[in-house]
Design a protein around this motif. Structure first.
Motif, PDB file in Angstrom:
ATOM      1  N   ARG A   1       0.834  -1.210   0.000  1.00 51.02           N
ATOM      2  CA  ARG A   1       0.000   0.000   0.000  1.00 51.02           C
ATOM      3  C   ARG A   1       0.868   1.259   0.000  1.00 51.02           C
ATOM      4  N   LEU A   2       1.883   1.293   0.857  1.00 50.87           N
ATOM      5  CA  LEU A   2       2.746   2.475   0.944  1.00 50.87           C
ATOM      6  C   LEU A   2       3.471   2.730  -0.376  1.00 50.87           C
ATOM      7  N   SER A   3       4.032   1.690  -0.955  1.00 46.19           N
ATOM      8  CA  SER A   3       4.818   1.865  -2.183  1.00 46.19           C
ATOM      9  C   SER A   3       3.923   2.129  -3.388  1.00 46.19           C
ATOM     10  N   ASP A   4       2.753   1.491  -3.434  1.00 44.74           N
ATOM     11  CA  ASP A   4       1.854   1.712  -4.570  1.00 44.74           C
ATOM     12  C   ASP A   4       1.415   3.170  -4.665  1.00 44.74           C
ATOM     13  N   HIS A   5       1.260   3.828  -3.532  1.00 43.09           N
ATOM     14  CA  HIS A   5       0.793   5.209  -3.533  1.00 43.09           C
ATOM     15  C   HIS A   5       1.922   6.228  -3.358  1.00 43.09           C
ATOM     16  N   GLY A   6       3.176   5.768  -3.469  1.00 45.16           N
ATOM     17  CA  GLY A   6       4.309   6.683  -3.463  1.00 45.16           C
ATOM     18  C   GLY A   6       4.645   7.273  -2.114  1.00 45.16           C
ATOM     19  N   LEU A   7       4.089   6.723  -1.045  1.00 41.81           N
ATOM     20  CA  LEU A   7       4.360   7.246   0.291  1.00 41.81           C
ATOM     21  C   LEU A   7       5.732   6.821   0.791  1.00 41.81           C
ATOM     22  N   ALA A   8       6.220   5.703   0.337  1.00 42.32           N
ATOM     23  CA  ALA A   8       7.557   5.222   0.667  1.00 42.32           C
ATOM     24  C   ALA A   8       7.999   4.293  -0.456  1.00 42.32           C
ATOM     25  N   TRP A   9       9.302   4.197  -0.633  1.00 42.39           N
ATOM     26  CA  TRP A   9       9.810   3.340  -1.713  1.00 42.39           C
ATOM     27  C   TRP A   9      11.251   2.956  -1.424  1.00 42.39           C
ATOM     28  N   VAL A  10      11.653   1.856  -2.019  1.00 44.71           N
ATOM     29  CA  VAL A  10      13.026   1.374  -1.919  1.00 44.71           C
ATOM     30  C   VAL A  10      13.614   1.356  -3.318  1.00 44.71           C
ATOM     31  N   ALA A  11      14.800   1.918  -3.463  1.00 46.29           N
ATOM     32  CA  ALA A  11      15.429   1.970  -4.789  1.00 46.29           C
ATOM     33  C   ALA A  11      16.933   1.797  -4.666  1.00 46.29           C
ATOM     34  N   GLY A  12      17.509   1.175  -5.686  1.00 45.68           N
ATOM     35  CA  GLY A  12      18.958   1.050  -5.765  1.00 45.68           C
ATOM     36  C   GLY A  12      19.548   2.190  -6.576  1.00 45.68           C
TER      37      GLY A  12
ATOM     38  N   ALA B   1      22.340  -3.482 -15.838  1.00 45.96           N
ATOM     39  CA  ALA B   1      21.020  -4.112 -15.763  1.00 45.96           C
ATOM     40  C   ALA B   1      20.536  -4.206 -14.325  1.00 45.96           C
ATOM     41  N   LEU B   2      21.431  -4.534 -13.402  1.00 44.28           N
ATOM     42  CA  LEU B   2      21.053  -4.632 -11.991  1.00 44.28           C
ATOM     43  C   LEU B   2      20.661  -3.268 -11.431  1.00 44.28           C
ATOM     44  N   LEU B   3      21.422  -2.239 -11.793  1.00 45.25           N
ATOM     45  CA  LEU B   3      21.096  -0.892 -11.314  1.00 45.25           C
ATOM     46  C   LEU B   3      19.745  -0.438 -11.854  1.00 45.25           C
ATOM     47  N   HIS B   4      19.465  -0.785 -13.100  1.00 45.31           N
ATOM     48  CA  HIS B   4      18.176  -0.406 -13.691  1.00 45.31           C
ATOM     49  C   HIS B   4      17.030  -1.125 -12.983  1.00 45.31           C
ATOM     50  N   THR B   5      17.181  -2.414 -12.767  1.00 50.23           N
ATOM     51  CA  THR B   5      16.120  -3.199 -12.126  1.00 50.23           C
ATOM     52  C   THR B   5      15.893  -2.741 -10.691  1.00 50.23           C
ATOM     53  N   LEU B   6      16.979  -2.569  -9.936  1.00 52.40           N
ATOM     54  CA  LEU B   6      16.836  -2.161  -8.540  1.00 52.40           C
ATOM     55  C   LEU B   6      16.448  -0.689  -8.414  1.00 52.40           C
ATOM     56  N   GLY B   7      16.742   0.098  -9.442  1.00 46.97           N
ATOM     57  CA  GLY B   7      16.283   1.480  -9.435  1.00 46.97           C
ATOM     58  C   GLY B   7      14.774   1.552  -9.463  1.00 46.97           C
ATOM     59  N   GLN B   8      14.160   0.627 -10.155  1.00 45.85           N
ATOM     60  CA  GLN B   8      12.702   0.570 -10.205  1.00 45.85           C
ATOM     61  C   GLN B   8      12.126  -0.033  -8.937  1.00 45.85           C
ATOM     62  N   ASP B   9      12.763  -1.061  -8.422  1.00 44.71           N
ATOM     63  CA  ASP B   9      12.281  -1.734  -7.215  1.00 44.71           C
ATOM     64  C   ASP B   9      13.465  -2.291  -6.445  1.00 44.71           C
ATOM     65  N   GLY B  10      13.856  -1.580  -5.414  1.00 45.35           N
ATOM     66  CA  GLY B  10      15.026  -1.986  -4.635  1.00 45.35           C
ATOM     67  C   GLY B  10      14.819  -3.248  -3.830  1.00 45.35           C
ATOM     68  N   ARG B  11      13.571  -3.711  -3.713  1.00 39.80           N
ATOM     69  CA  ARG B  11      13.288  -4.947  -2.985  1.00 39.80           C
ATOM     70  C   ARG B  11      13.053  -6.139  -3.931  1.00 39.80           C
ATOM     71  N   ALA B  12      13.338  -5.953  -5.201  1.00 40.71           N
ATOM     72  CA  ALA B  12      13.196  -7.071  -6.141  1.00 40.71           C
ATOM     73  C   ALA B  12      14.020  -8.259  -5.648  1.00 40.71           C
TER      74      ALA B  12
END
Length: 341
Positions: A52-63, A188-199
């Motif tokens: 819920r938090l990440s879907d609405h941009g309230l918090a996020w994890v990124a590489g 590729a790893l930086l791109h993927t984790l930039g979108q979702d650091g918890r991937a």
């Protein structure tokens, strides 16, 4: 109902949200099962809360590219002609060289953190880019020298000291770097984790078509080399610390190291860095109320002899943070401009 409307309804994060976010500030890739007994909520509920938090941009994890992967960077202060500020900000936001962009009130209209592969490239970007941008009245450049602390070390302070220690114990032990990671895989790893650091390693392996062991070893190596940093961010307006200000200090060179270290002990300070330019120490701080801007200024000047706060600016809106576009209130969007490495 769109994401902004939903986020407005969730403007006041509850205490469990804040405890979860702080736990992820400490260990952004922690397993829910390891955090559940610390936070006191089962792992399924934690996963749902985070979604819920990440879907609405309230918090996020990124590489992000770490210091080991970045060239020199600078704080770029921009004065704009009347009416040109937003257009300049939106244009710069598309540049991978511009990591962070703040619209500010004070001695500059925009403050951007920019970087390039080397000093020549940084100079070319700043001078060439500014010449091509209509509406720019003047610019000033502060070369970032050495950070005393950065925003990745700032915490919400919702966990007790014992709980904080418990989360820290979930971190993997530091390991020595082993060999090198191929540039194509690193990118590729930086791109993927930039979108979702918890991937997860499993999902990354599937997306990139690379074995899980190779992905795991690459992540370990990049982290050990300081080429990859994974951070948890929170939308400032919803964090309990809604006021963001920049302070520009002049400090005698003989005490600059001591003063910079002292600034990191202030709970409001998210970034403290020595700079080369008209000021030699810059602070980025989050505060609970606008009145705290002057109160903190007085506390700094009275508490640290020889320090002079030469200027300050309050952030009206953050448009981009560490490569990610932000909406009103500092809410994260899904749009990410890969940062230069």
């Amino acid at each position: 109902m769109n994401k902004t409307d939903v986020a407005a309804q969730l403007a006041s994060l509850d205490e469990t949200d804040k405890r979860l976010i702080q736990a992820l500030q400490i260990n952004p890739r922690a397993r829910w099962a390891s955090l559940a007994p610390i936070i006191g909520v089962d792992s399924v509920t934690l996963a749902r809360r985070w979604e819920r938090l990440s879907d609405h941009g309230l918090a996020w994890v990124a590489g992000h590219p770490g210091a080991g992967a970045r060239g020199p960077s600078a704080i770029l202060e921009i004065e704009a002609e009347p009416g040109a500020t937003l257009e300049i900000a939106q244009t710069l936001a598309a540049d991978p060289e511009a990591f962070t962009i703040d619209h500010t009130a004070g001695g500059r209209d925009l403050l951007a953190i920019v970087g390039a592969s080397d000093l020549d490239a940084l100079s070319d970007y700043i001078m060439g880019r500014m010449r091509r941008l209509p509406g720019v009245r003047a610019t000033r450049t502060l070369l970032l020298s050495s950070p005393f602390t950065d925003a990745g070390q700032w915490r919400l302070r919702s966990l007790s000291s014992d709980e904080t220690s418990a989360v820290e114990r979930t971190l993997d032990a530091p390991t020595a770097a082993r060999g090198e990671v191929e540039p194509q895989l690193e990118h590729a790893l930086l791109h993927t984790l930039g979108q979702d650091g918890r991937a997860t390693v499993t999902s990354i392996s599937r997306e990139l078509g690379v074995g899980q062991r190779r992905v795991r070893e690459a992540l370990t190596t990049l982290t050990a080399q300081g080429r990859l940093v994974v951070r948890t961010e929170v939308a400032r307006a919803h964090s309990g610390w809604p006021v963001h200000a920049w302070y520009f200090l002049r400090v005698p060179a003989t005490v600059a190291e001591r003063v910079g270290s002292a600034m990191t002990r202030l709970s409001e300070v998210r970034m403290a860095a020595s700079t080369i330019g008209p000021y030699n120490l810059v602070l980025s701080v989050w505060m609970r109320a606008l009145a705290d801007v002057q109160r903190l200024e007085v506390a700094i000047e009275e508490g640290v002899p020889g320090v002079s706060i030469a200027d300050r600016s309050v952030v009206l809106q953050s448009l981009k943070k560490e490569g990610r576009y932000l909406r009103t209130g500092g809410l994260a969007t899904d749009t990410m401009v890969p940062m230069l490495t």
